[in-house]
Design a protein around this motif. Structure first.
Motif, PDB file in Angstrom:
ATOM      1  N   VAL A 180       3.227  -5.087  -6.978  1.00  0.00           N
ATOM      2  CA  VAL A 180       4.678  -4.831  -6.962  1.00  0.00           C
ATOM      3  C   VAL A 180       5.032  -4.158  -5.634  1.00  0.00           C
ATOM      4  O   VAL A 180       4.379  -3.209  -5.219  1.00  0.00           O
ATOM      5  CB  VAL A 180       5.049  -3.889  -8.132  1.00  0.00           C
ATOM      6  CG1 VAL A 180       6.481  -3.394  -8.000  1.00  0.00           C
ATOM      7  CG2 VAL A 180       4.845  -4.582  -9.462  1.00  0.00           C
ATOM      8  N   ASN A 182       8.505  -3.470  -4.643  1.00  0.00           N
ATOM      9  CA  ASN A 182       9.707  -2.629  -4.733  1.00  0.00           C
ATOM     10  C   ASN A 182      10.193  -2.599  -6.176  1.00  0.00           C
ATOM     11  O   ASN A 182       9.716  -3.376  -7.007  1.00  0.00           O
ATOM     12  CB  ASN A 182      10.814  -3.160  -3.809  1.00  0.00           C
ATOM     13  CG  ASN A 182      11.318  -4.508  -4.261  1.00  0.00           C
ATOM     14  OD1 ASN A 182      11.948  -4.620  -5.307  1.00  0.00           O
ATOM     15  ND2 ASN A 182      11.039  -5.557  -3.507  1.00  0.00           N
ATOM     16  N   LYS A 183      11.109  -1.698  -6.429  1.00  0.00           N
ATOM     17  CA  LYS A 183      11.720  -1.641  -7.771  1.00  0.00           C
ATOM     18  C   LYS A 183      13.223  -1.537  -7.577  1.00  0.00           C
ATOM     19  O   LYS A 183      13.677  -0.974  -6.575  1.00  0.00           O
ATOM     20  CB  LYS A 183      11.245  -0.404  -8.524  1.00  0.00           C
ATOM     21  CG  LYS A 183       9.775  -0.453  -8.884  1.00  0.00           C
ATOM     22  CD  LYS A 183       9.439   0.703  -9.789  1.00  0.00           C
ATOM     23  CE  LYS A 183       7.975   0.605 -10.205  1.00  0.00           C
ATOM     24  NZ  LYS A 183       7.608   1.650 -11.144  1.00  0.00           N
ATOM     25  N   VAL A 226       8.407   0.885  -3.662  1.00  0.00           N
ATOM     26  CA  VAL A 226       7.893   1.570  -4.854  1.00  0.00           C
ATOM     27  C   VAL A 226       7.790   3.079  -4.623  1.00  0.00           C
ATOM     28  O   VAL A 226       8.179   3.883  -5.478  1.00  0.00           O
ATOM     29  CB  VAL A 226       6.510   0.984  -5.235  1.00  0.00           C
ATOM     30  CG1 VAL A 226       5.907   1.746  -6.400  1.00  0.00           C
ATOM     31  CG2 VAL A 226       6.651  -0.487  -5.582  1.00  0.00           C
ATOM     32  N   SER A 269      10.939  -4.805 -11.804  1.00  0.00           N
ATOM     33  CA  SER A 269       9.985  -5.070 -10.721  1.00  0.00           C
ATOM     34  C   SER A 269       8.951  -6.043 -11.255  1.00  0.00           C
ATOM     35  O   SER A 269       8.680  -6.057 -12.453  1.00  0.00           O
ATOM     36  CB  SER A 269       9.295  -3.788 -10.278  1.00  0.00           C
ATOM     37  OG  SER A 269       8.525  -3.278 -11.344  1.00  0.00           O
ATOM     38  N   VAL A 270       8.410  -6.857 -10.387  1.00  0.00           N
ATOM     39  CA  VAL A 270       7.314  -7.758 -10.814  1.00  0.00           C
ATOM     40  C   VAL A 270       6.295  -7.873  -9.673  1.00  0.00           C
ATOM     41  O   VAL A 270       6.664  -7.759  -8.502  1.00  0.00           O
ATOM     42  CB  VAL A 270       7.797  -9.186 -11.178  1.00  0.00           C
ATOM     43  CG1 VAL A 270       8.528  -9.223 -12.491  1.00  0.00           C
ATOM     44  CG2 VAL A 270       8.637  -9.793 -10.089  1.00  0.00           C
ATOM     45  N   PRO A 271       5.038  -8.129 -10.042  1.00  0.00           N
ATOM     46  CA  PRO A 271       4.044  -8.388  -8.996  1.00  0.00           C
ATOM     47  C   PRO A 271       4.236  -9.800  -8.440  1.00  0.00           C
ATOM     48  O   PRO A 271       5.091 -10.554  -8.922  1.00  0.00           O
ATOM     49  CB  PRO A 271       2.716  -8.278  -9.744  1.00  0.00           C
ATOM     50  CG  PRO A 271       3.052  -8.622 -11.151  1.00  0.00           C
ATOM     51  CD  PRO A 271       4.480  -8.218 -11.381  1.00  0.00           C
ATOM     52  N   ASN A 272       3.432 -10.145  -7.467  1.00  0.00           N
ATOM     53  CA  ASN A 272       3.545 -11.465  -6.819  1.00  0.00           C
ATOM     54  C   ASN A 272       2.217 -12.202  -6.965  1.00  0.00           C
ATOM     55  O   ASN A 272       1.183 -11.656  -6.585  1.00  0.00           O
ATOM     56  CB  ASN A 272       3.819 -11.275  -5.320  1.00  0.00           C
ATOM     57  CG  ASN A 272       5.079 -10.467  -5.083  1.00  0.00           C
ATOM     58  OD1 ASN A 272       6.159 -11.014  -5.048  1.00  0.00           O
ATOM     59  ND2 ASN A 272       4.933  -9.156  -4.942  1.00  0.00           N
ATOM     60  N   ASP A 293       8.527 -11.655  -6.239  1.00  0.00           N
ATOM     61  CA  ASP A 293       9.473 -10.558  -6.250  1.00  0.00           C
ATOM     62  C   ASP A 293      10.902 -11.105  -6.437  1.00  0.00           C
ATOM     63  O   ASP A 293      11.255 -12.121  -5.843  1.00  0.00           O
ATOM     64  CB  ASP A 293       9.379  -9.798  -4.917  1.00  0.00           C
ATOM     65  CG  ASP A 293      10.097  -8.470  -5.006  1.00  0.00           C
ATOM     66  OD1 ASP A 293       9.411  -7.464  -5.224  1.00  0.00           O
ATOM     67  OD2 ASP A 293      11.349  -8.451  -4.888  1.00  0.00           O
ATOM     68  N   ARG A 347       7.814 -12.333  -0.043  1.00  0.00           N
ATOM     69  CA  ARG A 347       6.960 -11.135   0.039  1.00  0.00           C
ATOM     70  C   ARG A 347       7.326 -10.305   1.266  1.00  0.00           C
ATOM     71  O   ARG A 347       7.357  -9.074   1.225  1.00  0.00           O
ATOM     72  CB  ARG A 347       5.489 -11.538   0.105  1.00  0.00           C
ATOM     73  CG  ARG A 347       4.896 -11.904  -1.238  1.00  0.00           C
ATOM     74  CD  ARG A 347       3.395 -11.789  -1.213  1.00  0.00           C
ATOM     75  NE  ARG A 347       2.816 -12.046   0.068  1.00  0.00           N
ATOM     76  CZ  ARG A 347       2.278 -13.204   0.455  1.00  0.00           C
ATOM     77  NH1 ARG A 347       2.275 -14.237  -0.362  1.00  0.00           N
ATOM     78  NH2 ARG A 347       1.753 -13.335   1.652  1.00  0.00           N
TER      79      ARG A 347
END
Ligand code: FAD
Length: 449
Positions: A180, A182-183, A226, A269-272, A293, A347
């Motif tokens: 992740v 950013n949020k 983050v 937020s999500v991972p890539n 993202d 990204r």
């Protein structure tokens, strides 16, 4: 025995089930949720390639009938560079929409059922059935009251989101994975004027965004790296978001103060990552196979496109036009070719790094070149591949739009900067002597030479 069981009945699952049912296949569509669901935790924007899919499938009129306003311009502002441009057109579609998710989900779900898919909600997938070779042959699930559900199919499709149970059960490996980055805090605002624009702003490691959605409401939010993100009270978040706008667009910040937030604050937020998309008796579609993202708001558009690609492959496999494993493998390659450039671009964007002087000079040049401005927002909207945008010819033409008075020194600096591989989504050129680079650069090389 079904031809296909699709697990997950939202964007990617309902679209896949609809397309395969229309093609005459017997499809079971399962979801642990019961519809209509509540508001999804997403910001809803669908770029023109996604809208084109809805149009092709005869669903765009249903969407516009809900009163969702069209969006025709995107703005990418960074420091003093203020780019606002019209979206390019793809097969006659140059509009985006940001439909409130439960409405778009329902339109797709109804279309799947209308096309003949059998829908069962409130059913959670627990395990997969396999034959003696390990080929997936069906699903084992349970209803909310724990009644077991066992069904067989020639193919099981995981459309069950980024934490896909299907992917876990078949051990589909991830690749090109990144954590992740950013949020964001976002909510719905009431009373802001709608002018058909997406606005995004990058400044001081903050990415503020706003665009219109259903019912006269407007999405307003800010993404932060983050490390800078703190869980806050609602009042704190009001201040954080409005002050982020204050720094980049004081007039909009004033509008936010004069109007009011119409919902709770949401956080996302999500991972890539990309996941292997297929194997014996199974395939993945939508976020299950590829999660990126949300900063470029491309998940729904990608889910609609990958549902189309997968359905074509499955249809070819099930009707015998092509062996199914070969058709599925080709789907995986096509998906990766379609998304990999935009994935790198996303990204890069998602780090919310401040733009360098060169990047700002480039964005300013785009504001002076109508075609580059349009193509830049087209790249954000998944319509222009980064390698096309950063092609030598396109960049060469853009150099002519640098700040009036920027001499050959600046042009040289920009070319060097690009050749050395910045921005990061442009594949870096090997570090060789400038003369060699100049030779390889065609027309751009004349600046270096
Ligand atoms: C903060 C945030 C903002 C976003 N903003 C945007 C945006 O503006 N534009 C955009 O295009 N995209 C956006 N996205 C991404 C977008 O939401 C996703 O790409 C999209 O929802 C993917 O659709 P999908 O159908 O593949 O999966 P999902 O929408 O996740 O649906 C998966 C379905 O599978 C079901 N399911 C899961 N597990 C099981 C199980 N074991 N058994 C049965 N059913 C199961 C779930 O109930 C769910 O209904 C955003 C995402 C986030 C996190």
């Amino acid at each position: 025995m079904y031809d296909v069981i699709v697990v997950g009945a939202r964007i990617s699952g309902a679209s896949t089930a609809m397309l395969l049912s229309k093609a005459g296949h017997r499809v079971l569509l399962l979801d642990r949720a019961v519809f209509p669901g509540g508001k999804a935790a997403a910001t809803n924007l669908v770029h023109p390639p996604g809208i084109l899919r809805l149009k092709k499938w005869g669903l765009l009129d249903e969407l516009t009938a809900t009163g969702c306003p069209p969006i025709r311009e995107y703005g990418l502002q960074s420091g003093p560079a203020r780019l606002m441009a019209e979206l390019p057109s793809v097969e006659g579609v140059n509009e985006a929409y940001s439909p409130e998710r439960s409405r778009l989900d329902q339109i797709l779900l109804d279309a799947a059922v209308k096309a003949g898919a059998e829908l069962r909600t409130g059913v959670s997938l627990r395990s997969l059935l396999t034959d003696e070779h390990g080929t997936v042959t069906g699903v084992r699930g349970e209803t909310e009251d724990r009644t077991p559900v066992i069904e067989h199919a020639r193919l099981v499709v995981g459309a069950d989101g980024s934490n896909s149970t299907v992917a876990r059960l078949v051990d589909a490996e991830k690749y090109d994975a990144h954590p992740v980055l950013n949020k964001s805090h976002w909510s719905y605002w009431e009373g802001l004027p709608h002018d058909g624009r997406v606005r995004t702003y990058r400044h001081a490691h903050k990415h503020a965004f706003t665009w219109p959605t259903h019912d006269g409401l407007t999405i307003v939010g800010v993404a932060l790296p983050v490390a800078d993100f703190k869980a806050r009270s609602d009042e704190d978040r009001d201040r954080t978001v409005i002050s982020a706008f204050e720094e980049v667009d004081p007039a909009r910040a004033e509008l936010l103060r004069q109007t009011k937030r119409a919902d709770r604050w949401m956080t996302g937020s999500v991972p890539n990552f990309l996941r292997r998309s297929d194997g014996p008796g199974w395939a993945l579609v939508g976020d299950a196979g590829y999660t990126r993202d949300p900063i470029t708001a491309a998940g729904i558009t990608d889910a609609l496109r990958s549902a189309e690609l997968l359905s074509e492959a499955v249809d070819a496999g099930l009707t015998g036009r092509r062996p199914l494993p070969e058709a599925l493998a080709s789907y995986g390659r096509q998906r990766d070719a379609l998304v990999s450039g935009h994935y790198r671009y996303t990204r890069d964007h998602a780090t919310i790094a401040n733009h360098s002087r060169e990047e700002i000079a480039f964005i300013r040049a785009m504001t002076r070149s109508p075609t580059h401005g349009r193509d830049m927002v087209g790249m954000f909207a998944t319509m222009i591949h980064p390698s096309q945008f950063y092609s030598a010819a396109n960049i060469h033409a853009l150099l002519d739009h640098l700040e009036p008075g920027a001499g050959p020194g600046w042009k040289l600096r920009m070319v060097r900067w690009l050749v050395r591989g910045a921005p990061r989504h442009v594949p870096p050129a090997p570090r060789v002597a400038d003369r060699l680079i100049a030779k390889n650069l065609g027309p751009m090389g004349t600046y270096l030479a």
